[in-house]
Design a protein around this motif. Structure first.
Motif, PDB file in Angstrom:
ATOM      1  N   TYR A   1       0.829  -1.194   0.000  1.00  0.00           N
ATOM      2  CA  TYR A   1       0.000   0.000   0.000  1.00  0.00           C
ATOM      3  C   TYR A   1       0.874   1.259   0.000  1.00  0.00           C
ATOM      4  O   TYR A   1       1.917   1.293   0.657  1.00  0.00           O
ATOM      5  CB  TYR A   1      -0.925   0.017   1.220  1.00  0.00           C
ATOM      6  CG  TYR A   1      -2.022  -0.992   1.133  1.00  0.00           C
ATOM      7  CD1 TYR A   1      -3.177  -0.726   0.406  1.00  0.00           C
ATOM      8  CD2 TYR A   1      -1.909  -2.216   1.766  1.00  0.00           C
ATOM      9  CE1 TYR A   1      -4.198  -1.657   0.319  1.00  0.00           C
ATOM     10  CE2 TYR A   1      -2.918  -3.164   1.687  1.00  0.00           C
ATOM     11  CZ  TYR A   1      -4.059  -2.872   0.955  1.00  0.00           C
ATOM     12  OH  TYR A   1      -5.047  -3.807   0.864  1.00  0.00           O
ATOM     13  N   PRO A   2       0.449   2.287  -0.701  1.00  0.00           N
ATOM     14  CA  PRO A   2       1.226   3.531  -0.739  1.00  0.00           C
ATOM     15  C   PRO A   2       1.505   4.111   0.645  1.00  0.00           C
ATOM     16  O   PRO A   2       2.590   4.649   0.883  1.00  0.00           O
ATOM     17  CB  PRO A   2       0.351   4.477  -1.569  1.00  0.00           C
ATOM     18  CG  PRO A   2      -0.470   3.573  -2.426  1.00  0.00           C
ATOM     19  CD  PRO A   2      -0.715   2.344  -1.588  1.00  0.00           C
ATOM     20  N   LEU A   3       0.559   4.007   1.560  1.00  0.00           N
ATOM     21  CA  LEU A   3       0.768   4.543   2.903  1.00  0.00           C
ATOM     22  C   LEU A   3       1.901   3.804   3.619  1.00  0.00           C
ATOM     23  O   LEU A   3       2.703   4.416   4.334  1.00  0.00           O
ATOM     24  CB  LEU A   3      -0.515   4.467   3.729  1.00  0.00           C
ATOM     25  CG  LEU A   3      -0.445   5.062   5.128  1.00  0.00           C
ATOM     26  CD1 LEU A   3      -0.044   6.534   5.073  1.00  0.00           C
ATOM     27  CD2 LEU A   3      -1.772   4.914   5.840  1.00  0.00           C
TER      28      LEU A   3
ATOM     29  N   PHE B   1       5.082   5.127   2.246  1.00  0.00           N
ATOM     30  CA  PHE B   1       5.316   6.461   2.781  1.00  0.00           C
ATOM     31  C   PHE B   1       5.881   6.382   4.196  1.00  0.00           C
ATOM     32  O   PHE B   1       6.847   7.075   4.535  1.00  0.00           O
ATOM     33  CB  PHE B   1       4.020   7.276   2.773  1.00  0.00           C
ATOM     34  CG  PHE B   1       4.136   8.584   3.501  1.00  0.00           C
ATOM     35  CD1 PHE B   1       4.770   9.663   2.914  1.00  0.00           C
ATOM     36  CD2 PHE B   1       3.635   8.722   4.780  1.00  0.00           C
ATOM     37  CE1 PHE B   1       4.897  10.870   3.594  1.00  0.00           C
ATOM     38  CE2 PHE B   1       3.746   9.928   5.466  1.00  0.00           C
ATOM     39  CZ  PHE B   1       4.385  10.995   4.867  1.00  0.00           C
ATOM     40  N   GLU B   2       5.289   5.539   5.036  1.00  0.00           N
ATOM     41  CA  GLU B   2       5.752   5.421   6.416  1.00  0.00           C
ATOM     42  C   GLU B   2       7.185   4.888   6.476  1.00  0.00           C
ATOM     43  O   GLU B   2       7.976   5.320   7.307  1.00  0.00           O
ATOM     44  CB  GLU B   2       4.812   4.537   7.218  1.00  0.00           C
ATOM     45  CG  GLU B   2       3.481   5.195   7.486  1.00  0.00           C
ATOM     46  CD  GLU B   2       2.495   4.295   8.204  1.00  0.00           C
ATOM     47  OE1 GLU B   2       2.761   3.081   8.341  1.00  0.00           O
ATOM     48  OE2 GLU B   2       1.456   4.808   8.644  1.00  0.00           O
ATOM     49  N   ALA B   3       7.512   3.958   5.591  1.00  0.00           N
ATOM     50  CA  ALA B   3       8.874   3.428   5.560  1.00  0.00           C
ATOM     51  C   ALA B   3       9.874   4.514   5.162  1.00  0.00           C
ATOM     52  O   ALA B   3      10.920   4.678   5.795  1.00  0.00           O
ATOM     53  CB  ALA B   3       8.953   2.253   4.596  1.00  0.00           C
ATOM     54  N   VAL B   4       9.537   5.263   4.132  1.00  0.00           N
ATOM     55  CA  VAL B   4      10.419   6.338   3.682  1.00  0.00           C
ATOM     56  C   VAL B   4      10.542   7.415   4.753  1.00  0.00           C
ATOM     57  O   VAL B   4      11.632   7.943   5.005  1.00  0.00           O
ATOM     58  CB  VAL B   4       9.914   6.939   2.349  1.00  0.00           C
ATOM     59  CG1 VAL B   4      10.665   8.203   1.993  1.00  0.00           C
ATOM     60  CG2 VAL B   4      10.032   5.909   1.236  1.00  0.00           C
TER      61      VAL B   4
END
Length: 62
Positions: A22-24, A27-30
């Protein structure tokens, strides 16, 4: 490391179909990696896995 990380790694390695992230989650990983890098820059050091884990705790995401 998470208690069940080895099991998850085994299941991911055994997957035959494409995996969807999932994109979220991306995002959280980045965001976590960026926080670790920023913290390391403040201390004039390189980010370490320990630093990443420390910064990825829920208390620091608020």
């Amino acid at each position: 490391m998470e208690p069940d990380a080895e099991e998850l790694e085994k299941r991911l390695a055994a997957a035959t179909s494409p995996l969807y992230v999932y994109p979220l989650v991306r995002f959280e990983a980045v965001q976590g990696l960026a926080r670790a890098a920023a913290e390391a820059i403040k201390k004039n050091t390189k980010p370490t896995p320990t630093c990443w884990r420390k910064l990825a705790t829920p208390s620091t995401l608020s």
